[in-house]
Design a protein around this motif. Structure first.
Motif, PDB file in Angstrom:
ATOM      1  N   PRO A 111      11.761  12.014  15.592  1.00 29.11           N
ATOM      2  CA  PRO A 111      11.201  13.111  14.796  1.00 29.11           C
ATOM      3  C   PRO A 111      11.802  13.203  13.398  1.00 29.11           C
ATOM      4  O   PRO A 111      12.948  12.827  13.175  1.00 29.11           O
ATOM      5  CB  PRO A 111      11.533  14.355  15.622  1.00 29.11           C
ATOM      6  CG  PRO A 111      12.704  13.963  16.458  1.00 29.11           C
ATOM      7  CD  PRO A 111      12.555  12.507  16.739  1.00 29.11           C
ATOM      8  N   VAL A 112      10.989  13.709  12.470  1.00 28.11           N
ATOM      9  CA  VAL A 112      11.439  14.032  11.116  1.00 28.11           C
ATOM     10  C   VAL A 112      11.379  15.552  10.973  1.00 28.11           C
ATOM     11  O   VAL A 112      10.330  16.159  11.221  1.00 28.11           O
ATOM     12  CB  VAL A 112      10.559  13.369  10.048  1.00 28.11           C
ATOM     13  CG1 VAL A 112      10.976  13.808   8.652  1.00 28.11           C
ATOM     14  CG2 VAL A 112      10.632  11.857  10.163  1.00 28.11           C
ATOM     15  N   VAL A 113      12.485  16.145  10.585  1.00 23.66           N
ATOM     16  CA  VAL A 113      12.587  17.608  10.492  1.00 23.66           C
ATOM     17  C   VAL A 113      12.751  18.020   9.031  1.00 23.66           C
ATOM     18  O   VAL A 113      13.613  17.482   8.327  1.00 23.66           O
ATOM     19  CB  VAL A 113      13.774  18.130  11.332  1.00 23.66           C
ATOM     20  CG1 VAL A 113      13.872  19.644  11.216  1.00 23.66           C
ATOM     21  CG2 VAL A 113      13.628  17.707  12.778  1.00 23.66           C
ATOM     22  N   LEU A 114      11.931  18.959   8.585  1.00 23.87           N
ATOM     23  CA  LEU A 114      12.041  19.467   7.218  1.00 23.87           C
ATOM     24  C   LEU A 114      13.212  20.433   7.123  1.00 23.87           C
ATOM     25  O   LEU A 114      13.362  21.329   7.965  1.00 23.87           O
ATOM     26  CB  LEU A 114      10.752  20.175   6.802  1.00 23.87           C
ATOM     27  CG  LEU A 114       9.447  19.371   6.889  1.00 23.87           C
ATOM     28  CD1 LEU A 114       8.293  20.195   6.341  1.00 23.87           C
ATOM     29  CD2 LEU A 114       9.559  18.051   6.147  1.00 23.87           C
ATOM     30  N   VAL A 115      14.041  20.259   6.077  1.00 29.31           N
ATOM     31  CA  VAL A 115      15.173  21.167   5.861  1.00 29.31           C
ATOM     32  C   VAL A 115      15.140  21.668   4.419  1.00 29.31           C
ATOM     33  O   VAL A 115      14.637  20.999   3.517  1.00 29.31           O
ATOM     34  CB  VAL A 115      16.523  20.479   6.148  1.00 29.31           C
ATOM     35  CG1 VAL A 115      16.630  20.094   7.604  1.00 29.31           C
ATOM     36  CG2 VAL A 115      16.712  19.246   5.266  1.00 29.31           C
ATOM     37  N   GLY A 116      15.670  22.856   4.220  1.00 31.82           N
ATOM     38  CA  GLY A 116      15.666  23.439   2.881  1.00 31.82           C
ATOM     39  C   GLY A 116      14.429  24.292   2.648  1.00 31.82           C
ATOM     40  O   GLY A 116      13.562  24.430   3.511  1.00 31.82           O
ATOM     41  N   ILE A 143      20.656   4.884  17.405  1.00 29.57           N
ATOM     42  CA  ILE A 143      19.411   5.595  17.127  1.00 29.57           C
ATOM     43  C   ILE A 143      19.707   7.085  16.909  1.00 29.57           C
ATOM     44  O   ILE A 143      20.279   7.738  17.788  1.00 29.57           O
ATOM     45  CB  ILE A 143      18.408   5.439  18.286  1.00 29.57           C
ATOM     46  CG1 ILE A 143      18.048   3.973  18.483  1.00 29.57           C
ATOM     47  CG2 ILE A 143      17.144   6.254  18.019  1.00 29.57           C
ATOM     48  CD1 ILE A 143      17.183   3.728  19.698  1.00 29.57           C
ATOM     49  N   PRO A 144      19.351   7.641  15.762  1.00 25.40           N
ATOM     50  CA  PRO A 144      19.600   9.074  15.525  1.00 25.40           C
ATOM     51  C   PRO A 144      18.618   9.940  16.299  1.00 25.40           C
ATOM     52  O   PRO A 144      17.501   9.503  16.608  1.00 25.40           O
ATOM     53  CB  PRO A 144      19.393   9.214  14.008  1.00 25.40           C
ATOM     54  CG  PRO A 144      18.427   8.119  13.665  1.00 25.40           C
ATOM     55  CD  PRO A 144      18.741   6.974  14.590  1.00 25.40           C
ATOM     56  N   GLU A 145      19.024  11.148  16.638  1.00 26.13           N
ATOM     57  CA  GLU A 145      18.129  12.066  17.340  1.00 26.13           C
ATOM     58  C   GLU A 145      16.965  12.484  16.448  1.00 26.13           C
ATOM     59  O   GLU A 145      15.873  12.766  16.927  1.00 26.13           O
ATOM     60  CB  GLU A 145      18.888  13.307  17.814  1.00 26.13           C
ATOM     61  CG  GLU A 145      19.893  13.023  18.918  1.00 26.13           C
ATOM     62  CD  GLU A 145      20.489  14.292  19.475  1.00 26.13           C
ATOM     63  OE1 GLU A 145      20.042  15.397  19.069  1.00 26.13           O
ATOM     64  OE2 GLU A 145      21.387  14.201  20.315  1.00 26.13           O
ATOM     65  N   ARG A 146      17.223  12.516  15.135  1.00 25.76           N
ATOM     66  CA  ARG A 146      16.191  12.910  14.192  1.00 25.76           C
ATOM     67  C   ARG A 146      16.610  12.485  12.793  1.00 25.76           C
ATOM     68  O   ARG A 146      17.767  12.133  12.547  1.00 25.76           O
ATOM     69  CB  ARG A 146      15.972  14.423  14.210  1.00 25.76           C
ATOM     70  CG  ARG A 146      17.189  15.216  13.723  1.00 25.76           C
ATOM     71  CD  ARG A 146      16.918  16.698  13.781  1.00 25.76           C
ATOM     72  NE  ARG A 146      17.991  17.448  13.101  1.00 25.76           N
ATOM     73  CZ  ARG A 146      17.992  18.758  12.939  1.00 25.76           C
ATOM     74  NH1 ARG A 146      16.979  19.469  13.411  1.00 25.76           N
ATOM     75  NH2 ARG A 146      18.982  19.365  12.310  1.00 25.76           N
ATOM     76  N   LEU A 147      15.667  12.498  11.861  1.00 24.54           N
ATOM     77  CA  LEU A 147      15.964  12.314  10.447  1.00 24.54           C
ATOM     78  C   LEU A 147      15.570  13.593   9.724  1.00 24.54           C
ATOM     79  O   LEU A 147      14.547  14.216  10.056  1.00 24.54           O
ATOM     80  CB  LEU A 147      15.190  11.128   9.868  1.00 24.54           C
ATOM     81  CG  LEU A 147      15.624   9.732  10.317  1.00 24.54           C
ATOM     82  CD1 LEU A 147      14.760   8.671   9.645  1.00 24.54           C
ATOM     83  CD2 LEU A 147      17.093   9.483  10.005  1.00 24.54           C
ATOM     84  N   GLU A 148      16.380  14.000   8.749  1.00 26.32           N
ATOM     85  CA  GLU A 148      16.096  15.225   8.004  1.00 26.32           C
ATOM     86  C   GLU A 148      15.446  14.889   6.665  1.00 26.32           C
ATOM     87  O   GLU A 148      15.867  13.966   5.962  1.00 26.32           O
ATOM     88  CB  GLU A 148      17.378  16.022   7.777  1.00 26.32           C
ATOM     89  CG  GLU A 148      17.984  16.547   9.070  1.00 26.32           C
ATOM     90  CD  GLU A 148      19.184  17.441   8.821  1.00 26.32           C
ATOM     91  OE1 GLU A 148      19.708  17.436   7.680  1.00 26.32           O
ATOM     92  OE2 GLU A 148      19.595  18.152   9.760  1.00 26.32           O
ATOM     93  N   ALA A 149      14.409  15.626   6.335  1.00 27.14           N
ATOM     94  CA  ALA A 149      13.710  15.472   5.060  1.00 27.14           C
ATOM     95  C   ALA A 149      13.971  16.718   4.217  1.00 27.14           C
ATOM     96  O   ALA A 149      13.514  17.817   4.556  1.00 27.14           O
ATOM     97  CB  ALA A 149      12.210  15.286   5.290  1.00 27.14           C
ATOM     98  N   ASP A 150      14.706  16.553   3.127  1.00 26.61           N
ATOM     99  CA  ASP A 150      15.099  17.678   2.275  1.00 26.61           C
ATOM    100  C   ASP A 150      13.968  18.031   1.306  1.00 26.61           C
ATOM    101  O   ASP A 150      13.594  17.239   0.448  1.00 26.61           O
ATOM    102  CB  ASP A 150      16.355  17.301   1.494  1.00 26.61           C
ATOM    103  CG  ASP A 150      16.914  18.472   0.690  1.00 26.61           C
ATOM    104  OD1 ASP A 150      16.337  19.578   0.771  1.00 26.61           O
ATOM    105  OD2 ASP A 150      17.913  18.268  -0.015  1.00 26.61           O
ATOM    106  N   ILE A 151      13.405  19.228   1.473  1.00 22.39           N
ATOM    107  CA  ILE A 151      12.283  19.655   0.629  1.00 22.39           C
ATOM    108  C   ILE A 151      12.727  20.641  -0.450  1.00 22.39           C
ATOM    109  O   ILE A 151      11.888  21.259  -1.113  1.00 22.39           O
ATOM    110  CB  ILE A 151      11.173  20.306   1.483  1.00 22.39           C
ATOM    111  CG1 ILE A 151      11.697  21.559   2.202  1.00 22.39           C
ATOM    112  CG2 ILE A 151      10.609  19.308   2.485  1.00 22.39           C
ATOM    113  CD1 ILE A 151      10.619  22.357   2.904  1.00 22.39           C
ATOM    114  N   SER A 152      14.038  20.789  -0.650  1.00 26.28           N
ATOM    115  CA  SER A 152      14.558  21.825  -1.551  1.00 26.28           C
ATOM    116  C   SER A 152      14.288  21.553  -3.029  1.00 26.28           C
ATOM    117  O   SER A 152      14.579  22.411  -3.866  1.00 26.28           O
ATOM    118  CB  SER A 152      16.071  21.988  -1.335  1.00 26.28           C
ATOM    119  OG  SER A 152      16.758  20.779  -1.609  1.00 26.28           O
TER     120      SER A 152
END
Length: 215
Positions: A111-116, A143-152
């Motif tokens: 999964p890719v999770v939006l942060v910010g 393998i990472p549990e998720r990747l974070e996508a910084d939308i800030s």
């Protein structure tokens, strides 16, 4: 990387009726495959697997699959590669498990999770999340549990793509770098459509109204 345990039993290839009876007993038909193990028919407790799916990201979770009895009995380090559900009732129908080699890279979906918080949203823009998972390649233990996508930093009209993600060391993103993860669209699009619709409605009303002096 998280590792959990799951019990399994060997099963024989059966008819649709026998598979249905298996599900009625609370067991889910499954298959285990890999270079060393070959192709093995299994059954796993449906509730146990449902808990795994609910509480963990199956694309980034290693499973110690304990298979009871028989020649192929033993413990296998696996990942759940595919889950099949009933399209209407959403009940589990089947599961595929893949035996992993800790020394070989594998591809999996995470999964890719939006942060910010996007500044464009504060300005009235609308955030659209276009992509929620990506395919990565790495050793099973990395393998990472998720990747974070910084939308800030997203202003109105800006977008964030797969190429903007920063995977951890040892992880390579396989998905296209140009794929859009999130973007902020201007609210004027919806406002203009609403204004045009209102103007058309007013025009229709004006056209149907009788002119002054007509009977």
């Amino acid at each position: 990387m998280e590792t959990i345990s799951l019990q399994a039993q060997l099963r024989e290839r059966g008819t649709k009726g026998s598979v249905r009876a298996l599900r009625n007993q609370g067991m889910l038909p499954a298959v285990l495959y890999g270079k060393e193990v070959g192709n093995v028919l299994l059954s796993v407790p449906t509730k146990s697997l449902e808990q795994v799916i609910t509480n963990h990201s199956i694309g980034s979770t290693l499973i110690n699959l304990d298979v009871a009895d028989g020649e192929k009995g033993g413990s296998y380090l696996v990942m759940c590669r595919e889950i099949q559900r009933d399209p209407v009732r959403r009940e589990l129908l089947h599961a595929d498990f893949y035996q992993v080699d800790l020394t070989e890279e594998i591809e999996t979906e995470i999964p890719v999770v939006l942060v910010g918080e996007a500044p464009g949203v504060k300005q009235g823009g609308i955030l659209q999340n276009m992509l929620r998972t990506v395919i990565v390649s790495s050793l099973p233990t990395q393998i990472p549990e998720r990747l974070e996508a910084d939308i800030s930093k997203l202003e109105i009209g800006d977008q964030l793509t797969v190429g903007d993600l920063e995977p951890p060391a040892g992880v390579r993103i396989v998905s296209s770098r140009e794929s859009v993860i999130a973007l902020v669209i201007p609210p004027a699009i919806e406002e203009e459509e609403g204004e045009e619709a209102a103007e058309e409605a007013e025009g229709v009303e004006a056209g149907t109204a009788p002119e002054q002096g007509e009977e």
